[in-house]
Design a protein around this motif. Structure first.
Motif, PDB file in Angstrom:
ATOM      1  N   GLU A  53       0.850  -1.181   0.000  1.00  0.00           N
ATOM      2  CA  GLU A  53       0.000   0.000   0.000  1.00  0.00           C
ATOM      3  C   GLU A  53       0.894   1.242   0.000  1.00  0.00           C
ATOM      4  N   ASP A  97      -2.527   4.512  -3.929  1.00  0.00           N
ATOM      5  CA  ASP A  97      -2.449   3.528  -5.011  1.00  0.00           C
ATOM      6  C   ASP A  97      -3.574   2.498  -4.967  1.00  0.00           C
ATOM      7  N   ASN A 150      -2.990  -0.491  -7.633  1.00  0.00           N
ATOM      8  CA  ASN A 150      -1.964  -1.247  -6.917  1.00  0.00           C
ATOM      9  C   ASN A 150      -1.295  -2.275  -7.822  1.00  0.00           C
TER      10      ASN A 150
END
Length: 250
Positions: free
Chosen positions: A108, A161, A165
């Motif tokens: 993350e 993100d 991701n």
């Protein structure tokens, strides 16, 4: 390190010069006691944080015996590339910038983007300023507390993100470039993409929101984010990655 000031009184914030600020590793072993410099600031004499290592901070002072604590780490660098940089030939004279972030999978990440100008005098960095940016990217974190504001305008772009991701993400923004056309040849212009801890991201985002709501009676006052166990403060890591732009003579 400072005391707090009452919002009901017109008083200066008092810096604390005799604080006891300890940096420890994740197991609680002492790494270093920070040394006071000036204006409430303390620094390390011999250590720099290592990427990925977690650190703890413990803060107290003779007049404030309670110990406040927090922990954080430094994330790794950001892999990004500049795709285009073009000039708008309109009255506002903007630069359009597009760049791509290659995001890490299963991590993350919290990004803060800025275009920074560093001016030099006699070979020494003397002044740093962030240029104003605008963008219509819907994934940029909203800074304006006015719900009717559309798009983004500000000097810091905040981007999580969670929607990309592990993928590449292309972002387009505009730079208000009226100062860049008369740039001193000794000055630097940097596109900085910072990979932040969540605490650093939330603190800086709340700081920008506080500025936006300041002295506006129609807006709800914002609270500054803190990650200390008690009191108010921030102990958080980030890693700056940058690309430097160079101005051509023409």
């Amino acid at each position: 390190l400072s005391e707090t000031a009452s919002k009901l009184k017109d008083e200066d914030i008092k810096n604390i010069s005799d604080g006891n600020i300890l940096i420890k590793d994740s197991d609680g072993n002492l790494i270093e006691k920070l040394v006071y410099t000036s204006d409430g600031l303390y620094k390390s004499i011999s250590h720099k944080p290592l990427i990925g290592e977690e650190y703890q901070i413990e803060v107290s002072s003779p007049d404030h015996l309670s110990v406040i604590t927090a922990s954080s780490y430094v994330p790794k660098s950001v892999d990004f590339t500049v795709d285009t940089l073009s000039i708008y030939r309109d009255q506002s004279r903007k630069l359009e910038l597009t760049f791509t972030i290659n995001d890490d999978a299963n991590v993350e990440n919290f990004y803060i983007i800025r275009v920074n100008q560093i001016d030099k005098y006699e070979g020494v960095d003397t002044y740093s300023t962030n240029h104003w940016l605008s963008s219509n990217d819907v994934n940029i974190e909203k800074i304006q507390t006015n719900e009717f504001e559309q798009g983004f305008d500000g000097s810091l772009i905040f981007l999580r993100d969670n929607v990309f991701n592990g993928k590449t993400y292309k972002l387009k923004c505009e730079i208000y470039a009226h100062n860049l056309y008369h740039l001193d040849p000794n000055s630097k212009i940097l596109l900085l993409v910072s990979n932040c801890t969540e605490d650093a991201f939330n603190y800086l985002l709340s700081s920008e929101q506080v500025k936006d709501s300041y002295n506006d009676p129609l807006l709800t006052p914002m609270n500054l984010y803190s990650n200390f166990s008690t009191d108010i403060g921030i102990f958080a890591g980030y890693y700056d990655s940058y690309i430097e732009f160079k101005k051509e003579e023409d």
